[in-house]
Design a protein around this motif. Structure first.
Motif, PDB file in Angstrom:
ATOM      1  N   GLU A   7       0.828  -1.190   0.000  1.00  0.00           N
ATOM      2  CA  GLU A   7       0.000   0.000   0.000  1.00  0.00           C
ATOM      3  C   GLU A   7       0.867   1.247   0.000  1.00  0.00           C
ATOM      4  O   GLU A   7       0.520   2.257  -0.611  1.00  0.00           O
ATOM      5  N   GLN A   8       1.988   1.214   0.703  1.00  0.00           N
ATOM      6  CA  GLN A   8       2.892   2.347   0.760  1.00  0.00           C
ATOM      7  C   GLN A   8       4.017   2.152  -0.248  1.00  0.00           C
ATOM      8  O   GLN A   8       4.578   1.069  -0.353  1.00  0.00           O
ATOM      9  N   PRO A   9       4.376   3.202  -0.993  1.00  0.00           N
ATOM     10  CA  PRO A   9       5.446   3.044  -1.983  1.00  0.00           C
ATOM     11  C   PRO A   9       6.798   2.867  -1.306  1.00  0.00           C
ATOM     12  O   PRO A   9       7.022   3.330  -0.185  1.00  0.00           O
ATOM     13  N   TRP A  10       7.692   2.187  -2.005  1.00  0.00           N
ATOM     14  CA  TRP A  10       9.053   2.051  -1.523  1.00  0.00           C
ATOM     15  C   TRP A  10       9.767   3.396  -1.644  1.00  0.00           C
ATOM     16  O   TRP A  10       9.566   4.143  -2.603  1.00  0.00           O
ATOM     17  N   VAL A  11      10.608   3.680  -0.677  1.00  0.00           N
ATOM     18  CA  VAL A  11      11.444   4.879  -0.725  1.00  0.00           C
ATOM     19  C   VAL A  11      12.648   4.589  -1.611  1.00  0.00           C
ATOM     20  O   VAL A  11      13.337   3.583  -1.414  1.00  0.00           O
ATOM     21  N   GLU A  12      12.884   5.426  -2.594  1.00  0.00           N
ATOM     22  CA  GLU A  12      14.044   5.236  -3.457  1.00  0.00           C
ATOM     23  C   GLU A  12      15.328   5.577  -2.694  1.00  0.00           C
ATOM     24  O   GLU A  12      15.346   6.525  -1.897  1.00  0.00           O
ATOM     25  N   PRO A  13      16.404   4.813  -2.900  1.00  0.00           N
ATOM     26  CA  PRO A  13      17.646   5.082  -2.159  1.00  0.00           C
ATOM     27  C   PRO A  13      18.267   6.400  -2.569  1.00  0.00           C
ATOM     28  O   PRO A  13      18.077   6.894  -3.686  1.00  0.00           O
ATOM     29  N   ASP A  14      19.016   6.976  -1.629  1.00  0.00           N
ATOM     30  CA  ASP A  14      19.758   8.194  -1.920  1.00  0.00           C
ATOM     31  C   ASP A  14      20.914   7.894  -2.872  1.00  0.00           C
ATOM     32  O   ASP A  14      21.238   6.737  -3.142  1.00  0.00           O
ATOM     33  N   ALA A  15      21.540   8.945  -3.356  1.00  0.00           N
ATOM     34  CA  ALA A  15      22.748   8.780  -4.168  1.00  0.00           C
ATOM     35  C   ALA A  15      23.811   8.043  -3.361  1.00  0.00           C
ATOM     36  O   ALA A  15      23.864   8.141  -2.129  1.00  0.00           O
ATOM     37  N   ILE A  16      24.644   7.295  -4.065  1.00  0.00           N
ATOM     38  CA  ILE A  16      25.678   6.502  -3.411  1.00  0.00           C
ATOM     39  C   ILE A  16      26.702   7.431  -2.763  1.00  0.00           C
ATOM     40  O   ILE A  16      27.222   8.338  -3.400  1.00  0.00           O
TER      41      ILE A  16
END
Length: 259
Positions: A7-16
């Motif tokens: 139901e909740q979207p995944w958080v995209e990772p920050d820049a490496i």
């Protein structure tokens, strides 16, 4: 777990970022990772997705994820941030690993297997966190401390005692220091945590350490059965797509968190 089913979207990772964030929890353990060779193969994310624990997915760079075969020497390991355990805190370890990201955007590692010399360590870590350690007979010829390792050839060998008899024989020639590591170099080495499935849940184990002092390297010999035994047959029969070397870093471990 399919992120589209949540139901909740995944958080995209920050820049490496090659600089580790500080631990938010007390330091539970510390150790040195020394004479580390990073052998990597590029693969499609769909090939490894089913090998990851629930709640994480393959981490991808330039459209692909990676499989690593990482031999190294563990040194001065112990509880907290200062004390080291004699004998049991010094041993060889070779791991097969994948690259993961969880729903909160935390990048990490998933270990498919870890072969180690110390039966005590194998039994203890398997019991505590269900991390797949295997007892093995191992050796590593490494550069003399304090000398420039350029041109040195490290020879790593391992034969798993049980279960199975998977083995590996690697010869890695160390090259020049990398002044400005690439984004891919950081992706493969700057991983400040691990995802593991234990006691019916997926956990995030945070770690912190200084940026890796990286060198280019060349795999002169790769005669390996560990990657196939971990569930990826045929992969390590081809030349690695990336080979790096590091003299090592000092690592601190924080308290595991639920994913």
């Amino acid at each position: 777990m399919d992120p589209s089913s949540r139901e909740q979207p995944w958080v995209e990772p920050d820049a490496i970022d090659p600089v580790a964030p500080p631990l938010r929890s007390p330091t539970l353990a510390h150790q040195w990772w020394r004479d580390v060779s990073f052998l990597h193969w590029r693969v499609d994310a769909s090939r490894v997705a089913d090998l990851l624990p629930p709640g994480v997915r393959p981490d991808v760079i330039d459209g692909s994820t990676w499989v690593g075969l990482i031999p190294f020497r563990m040194s001065a390991a112990g509880p907290g941030g200062r004390w080291s355990v004699p004998w049991a805190g010094d041993f060889l370890e070779y791991n097969v690993r994948l690259y993961s990201v969880d729903e909160r955007g935390r990048r990490g590692i998933v270990f498919l297997s870890l072969d180690a010399q110390r039966l005590l360590v194998v039994a203890g870590v398997n019991a505590a966190l269900r991390i797949p350690y295997r007892w093995a007979r191992m050796s590593c010829a490494h550069p003399a401390p304090g000398l420039d390792p350029s041109g040195e050839r490290l020879v790593y060998t391992s034969v798993r005692r049980a279960p199975g008899r998977a083995r590996t024989h690697l010869e890695v020639e160390v090259g020049e220091p990398i002044g400005r590591p690439s984004e891919l170099d950081h992706f493969l080495t700057a991983r400040f945590g691990a995802h593991t499935h234990a006691w019916g849940r997926t956990w995030w184990v945070p770690v912190t350490h200084a940026p890796w002092p990286l060198r280019r390297a060349r795999a002169r010999v790769v005669d390996d059965e560990l990657v196939a035994a971990a569930g990826l047959p045929g992969l390590s029969g081809s030349a690695p797509d990336s080979v790096l070397f590091s003299s090592g870093v000092h690592v601190l471990f924080g308290r595991p968190e639920r994913v």
